[in-house]
Enzyme design. Structure first.
Site, short mmCIF file in Angstrom:
data_model
loop_
_atom_site.label_atom_id
_atom_site.label_comp_id
_atom_site.label_asym_id
_atom_site.label_seq_id
_atom_site.Cartn_x
_atom_site.Cartn_y
_atom_site.Cartn_z
N TYR A 14 0.86 -1.22 0.14
CA TYR A 14 -0.06 0.09 -0.17
C TYR A 14 0.75 1.16 -0.08
CZ TYR A 14 -4.14 -2.80 0.57
OH TYR A 14 -5.30 -3.60 0.59
N VAL A 82 14.75 -7.39 -1.90
CA VAL A 82 15.87 -6.54 -1.16
C VAL A 82 16.54 -7.45 0.07
CG1 VAL A 82 16.04 -4.47 0.37
CG2 VAL A 82 14.55 -4.52 -1.46
N GLU A 172 -11.55 -11.66 10.96
CA GLU A 172 -11.96 -11.89 9.66
C GLU A 172 -11.54 -13.13 8.94
OE1 GLU A 172 -10.03 -8.08 7.79
OE2 GLU A 172 -12.28 -7.56 7.94
N ASP A 300 3.62 -0.72 7.58
CA ASP A 300 3.62 -1.22 8.52
C ASP A 300 4.98 -1.30 9.23
OD1 ASP A 300 1.12 -2.00 8.26
OD2 ASP A 300 1.33 -4.25 7.97
N GLN A 318 -4.90 1.88 5.71
CA GLN A 318 -5.32 3.26 5.53
C GLN A 318 -4.32 4.16 6.00
OE1 GLN A 318 -8.76 5.61 8.10
NE2 GLN A 318 -8.65 3.59 8.39
P1 FAD Z 1 2.23 -4.56 2.40
O1 FAD Z 1 1.04 -4.18 2.01
O2 FAD Z 1 2.43 -5.63 3.33
O3 FAD Z 1 3.31 -4.54 1.25
C1 FAD Z 1 4.56 -4.71 1.74
C2 FAD Z 1 5.33 -5.00 0.09
O4 FAD Z 1 6.67 -5.13 0.26
C3 FAD Z 1 4.80 -6.22 -0.51
O5 FAD Z 1 4.41 -6.28 -2.01
C4 FAD Z 1 5.86 -7.36 -0.17
O6 FAD Z 1 6.02 -8.27 -1.49
C5 FAD Z 1 7.03 -6.45 -0.56
N1 FAD Z 1 8.30 -6.90 0.07
C6 FAD Z 1 8.63 -7.56 1.46
N2 FAD Z 1 9.69 -7.78 1.69
C7 FAD Z 1 10.60 -7.63 0.62
C8 FAD Z 1 11.83 -7.70 0.03
N3 FAD Z 1 12.73 -8.05 0.90
N4 FAD Z 1 12.18 -7.32 -1.25
C9 FAD Z 1 11.30 -6.79 -1.90
N5 FAD Z 1 9.98 -6.47 -1.91
C10 FAD Z 1 9.58 -6.81 -0.30
N6 FAD Z 1 -5.77 -2.49 7.05
C11 FAD Z 1 -6.69 -1.50 6.90
O7 FAD Z 1 -6.57 -0.17 6.90
N7 FAD Z 1 -8.17 -2.03 6.52
C12 FAD Z 1 -8.41 -3.33 6.53
O8 FAD Z 1 -9.71 -3.69 6.24
C13 FAD Z 1 -7.41 -4.25 6.59
N8 FAD Z 1 -7.66 -5.59 6.79
C14 FAD Z 1 -6.68 -6.51 6.61
C15 FAD Z 1 -6.71 -7.70 6.52
C16 FAD Z 1 -5.86 -8.89 6.70
C17 FAD Z 1 -5.94 -10.18 6.28
C18 FAD Z 1 -4.34 -8.21 7.00
C19 FAD Z 1 -3.47 -9.43 7.00
C20 FAD Z 1 -4.14 -7.09 6.98
C21 FAD Z 1 -5.35 -6.16 6.92
N9 FAD Z 1 -4.87 -4.43 7.19
C22 FAD Z 1 -6.21 -3.79 6.95
C23 FAD Z 1 -3.58 -4.06 7.43
C24 FAD Z 1 -2.97 -3.66 5.97
O9 FAD Z 1 -3.16 -4.88 5.09
C25 FAD Z 1 -1.37 -3.46 6.40
O10 FAD Z 1 -1.33 -2.48 7.35
C26 FAD Z 1 -0.84 -3.01 5.00
O11 FAD Z 1 -0.86 -3.89 4.02
C27 FAD Z 1 0.47 -2.31 5.12
O12 FAD Z 1 0.90 -1.82 3.96
P2 FAD Z 1 2.53 -1.87 3.39
O13 FAD Z 1 2.81 -1.08 2.37
O14 FAD Z 1 3.41 -1.38 4.97
O15 FAD Z 1 3.09 -3.25 3.54
P1 NAD Z 2 -3.23 -7.54 16.16
O1 NAD Z 2 -2.11 -7.04 16.89
O2 NAD Z 2 -4.31 -6.52 15.81
O3 NAD Z 2 -4.25 -8.61 17.05
C1 NAD Z 2 -3.20 -9.71 17.43
C2 NAD Z 2 -4.36 -10.64 18.54
O4 NAD Z 2 -3.41 -11.63 18.78
C3 NAD Z 2 -4.46 -9.48 19.85
O5 NAD Z 2 -5.57 -9.38 19.97
C4 NAD Z 2 -3.54 -10.13 20.79
O6 NAD Z 2 -3.83 -9.85 22.09
C5 NAD Z 2 -3.42 -11.51 20.34
N1 NAD Z 2 -2.48 -12.48 20.83
C6 NAD Z 2 -1.31 -11.99 20.89
N2 NAD Z 2 -0.34 -12.99 21.37
C7 NAD Z 2 -1.34 -13.97 21.76
C8 NAD Z 2 -1.07 -15.30 22.32
N3 NAD Z 2 0.04 -15.69 22.76
N4 NAD Z 2 -1.94 -16.13 22.35
C9 NAD Z 2 -3.22 -15.81 21.88
N5 NAD Z 2 -3.48 -14.58 21.52
C10 NAD Z 2 -2.52 -13.55 21.49
O7 NAD Z 2 -2.66 -8.02 14.97
P2 NAD Z 2 -3.65 -8.45 13.47
O8 NAD Z 2 -4.94 -8.83 13.80
O9 NAD Z 2 -2.74 -9.25 12.74
O10 NAD Z 2 -3.54 -6.88 12.58
C11 NAD Z 2 -2.57 -6.31 12.39
C12 NAD Z 2 -2.76 -5.04 11.93
O11 NAD Z 2 -3.67 -4.88 10.69
C13 NAD Z 2 -3.64 -4.21 12.83
O12 NAD Z 2 -3.11 -2.75 13.07
C14 NAD Z 2 -4.89 -4.31 12.50
O13 NAD Z 2 -5.75 -3.18 13.01
C15 NAD Z 2 -5.08 -4.19 11.06
N6 NAD Z 2 -6.05 -4.89 10.41
C16 NAD Z 2 -7.15 -4.05 10.15
C17 NAD Z 2 -8.25 -4.77 9.68
C18 NAD Z 2 -9.37 -4.05 9.47
O14 NAD Z 2 -9.47 -2.71 9.56
N7 NAD Z 2 -10.42 -4.66 8.88
C19 NAD Z 2 -8.11 -6.21 9.32
C20 NAD Z 2 -6.96 -6.97 9.62
C21 NAD Z 2 -5.71 -6.29 10.49
#
Ligand code: FAD
Ligand code: NAD
Length: 401
Positions: A14, A82, A172, A300, A318
């Site tokens: 993102y 990288v 989710e 992240d 976001q």
């Molecule tokens: P990423 O989107 O993870 O991208 C990192 C990029 O770097 C990737 O393309 C990867 O391939 C690349 N990369 C990694 N290592 C290397 C390397 N060594 N060399 C070259 N390329 C590399 N957030 C929300 O706001 N709303 C949501 O609804 C939401 N839903 C989510 C649902 C799920 C299931 C998950 C797992 C996360 C969700 N999140 C949500 C969190 C959100 O997806 C992350 O915060 C977001 O993707 C972070 O963006 P980023 O650019 O830091 O990294």
């Molecule tokens: P998170 O850190 O938000 O949640 C991890 C959960 O695992 C916590 O509730 C924590 O208490 C629990 N946990 C940690 N150690 C544990 C253990 N030993 N045993 C059992 N439970 C344990 O992580 P996430 O859900 O992967 O989300 C990562 C980021 O991505 C967050 O910032 C989240 O807001 C975002 N995200 C957002 C959405 C959305 O907005 N729809 C969806 C997915 C992720």
């Protein structure tokens, strides 16, 4: 030799892709040399990944070819991994390239890594929802375990799925799994009551810190669909045949363990020597890493404190998207030597989460959303993102309707 300033972007998630697309829009030809490095030749929609992991949505619809998003005349793309960032030398090493890449300005958008909190056996024995490869493996693994059950009917663990962590990713994912479960059981001739989805959470509640009424709604909805919760129960160890939980070290046998217990910064940022706070770099108001005015960290791997709560903002798409937009603007200013930079101020719009098809929860502004309304809002947010990066055609091609 080219006198153009070199902007190097690492990672097409993102943060990285939004920075690159906005630079492409705002910079004219030959104003700067912009290069994007990413391990794959596609950008994936991380916020959808729980669905292909559970097998309710094709993984191909959660990725977009980088070539379809970028104009090769304005942004060079290098597909590579990288391996090292050397900020003191202004160089970045790649896996398949002998010569390191040089930069004037560096954007680090390499995403996250799973936080394991030192839990024994976790990395070796669990799977994570991180990218296309990892979710394809989770889906196939679950299907394979289910396919074995009729041949080894005493093995209840084959149809037991443990999800560690009931944060948004865990919730989710279990929502999608619960939605798919009736069809999955039918396909493999397994009585529905035999298959278990157990979501284990260490904190005293699922979705710690989120609105209580919405958390209750989520848990009730998911329990109705067959999810079992173990709340206030930390996972202590992960073994080949399941997990060990709680103070009494109860063993739960499960052939599938998916860890959704949290994320930390990409280890490459700590390896580079940037100061980190739990693996993430606390950036300044222009998203710069401490002591390096030409290194910007987005997504992240970056850390920004919420001044109102004194706690870090959670790492989200976001946040990464807003950072990418702000940073592109500032990079254009720097390249043009055009004066003052714009301070980054995060503006949270809300949180919406899916609980499986047709169900969700969310808060947008001050309004709480439940059920179908939240599920629709989630689709709108996703479509809006697709439209932002690839216009109407991408939204039509990859959106969920
Ligand atoms: P990423 O989107 O993870 O991208 C990192 C990029 O770097 C990737 O393309 C990867 O391939 C690349 N990369 C990694 N290592 C290397 C390397 N060594 N060399 C070259 N390329 C590399 N957030 C929300 O706001 N709303 C949501 O609804 C939401 N839903 C989510 C649902 C799920 C299931 C998950 C797992 C996360 C969700 N999140 C949500 C969190 C959100 O997806 C992350 O915060 C977001 O993707 C972070 O963006 P980023 O650019 O830091 O990294
Ligand atoms: P998170 O850190 O938000 O949640 C991890 C959960 O695992 C916590 O509730 C924590 O208490 C629990 N946990 C940690 N150690 C544990 C253990 N030993 N045993 C059992 N439970 C344990 O992580 P996430 O859900 O992967 O989300 C990562 C980021 O991505 C967050 O910032 C989240 O807001 C975002 N995200 C957002 C959405 C959305 O907005 N729809 C969806 C997915 C992720």
């Amino acid at each position: 030799m080219s006198q153009l300033k070199k902007i190097l972007i690492l990672g097409a998630g993102y943060g990285g892709i939004v920075t690159a697309i906005n630079l492409q829009k705002q910079l004219g030809f030959n104003e700067a040399e912009v290069t994007l490095v990413n391990i794959n030749d596609y950008h994936y929609i991380t916020t959808h990944l729980h669905a292909p992991a559970a097998g309710t949505f094709p993984h191909d619809k959660t990725r977009v070819k980088i070539d379809d998003l970028l104009d090769g005349n304005k942004v060079n793309f290098i597909q590579d991994a990288v391996t090292k960032i050397r900020p003191d030398d202004q160089l970045v090493e790649l896996k398949n390239r002998e010569e390191p890449l040089a930069y004037d300005y560096l954007v680090v958008g390499l995403g996250s890594a799973p936080a394991t909190f030192g839990i024994e056996g976790l990395l070796e024995n669990s799977m994570v929802i991180r990218n296309i490869n990892s979710v394809r493996m989770i889906r196939t693994h679950i299907e394979y375990m289910f396919s074995r059950y009729r041949n080894e009917p005493d093995r209840d663990d084959l149809v037991t799925i443990v999800v560690g962590g009931a944060g948004f990713t865990g919730i989710e994912f279990v929502g999608e799994l619960a939605y798919r479960m009736p069809e999955l059981c039918k396909e493999y001739d397994i009585p529905r009551e035999k298959a278990r989805i157990i979501n284990i959470e260490a904190a005293p509640t699922a979705l710690p810190g989120f609105d209580k009424e919405l958390v209750e709604y989520a848990m009730e909805t998911l329990e109705r669909r067959g999810v079992e919760f173990m709340i206030g129960t930390p996972i202590k160890a992960c073994q080949e045949d399941g997990v060990v939980v709680g103070d009494d070290e109860e063993k739960i046998k499960a052939a599938t363990v998916v860890w959704t217990g949290g994320v930390t910064g990409n280890p490459l940022v700590a390896d580079a020597g940037f100061e980190v706070n739990r693996g993430r770099v606390q950036v300044d108001e222009y998203l710069r890493a401490p002591n390096y005015d030409n290194v910007f960290i987005v997504g992240d791997s970056s850390l920004i404190f919420n001044e109102e709560t004194g706690r870090p903002f959670p790492p989200t798409a976001q946040m990464a998207t807003q950072q990418g937009i702000n940073l592109a603007k500032n990079l254009v200013t720097l390249v043009r030597d055009g004066g003052a930079l714009t301070t980054f101020k995060y503006e949270p719009k809300g949180t919406v989460a899916s609980l499986g098809k047709g169900e969700g929860i969310g808060v947008v502004g001050k309004k709480k959303l439940f059920g179908w309304q939240a599920a629709q809002m989630k689709k709108i947010i996703d479509l809006r993102y697709l439209y932002m990066i690839g216009g109407i055609s991408l939204a039509m091609k990859k959106g969920q309707f």
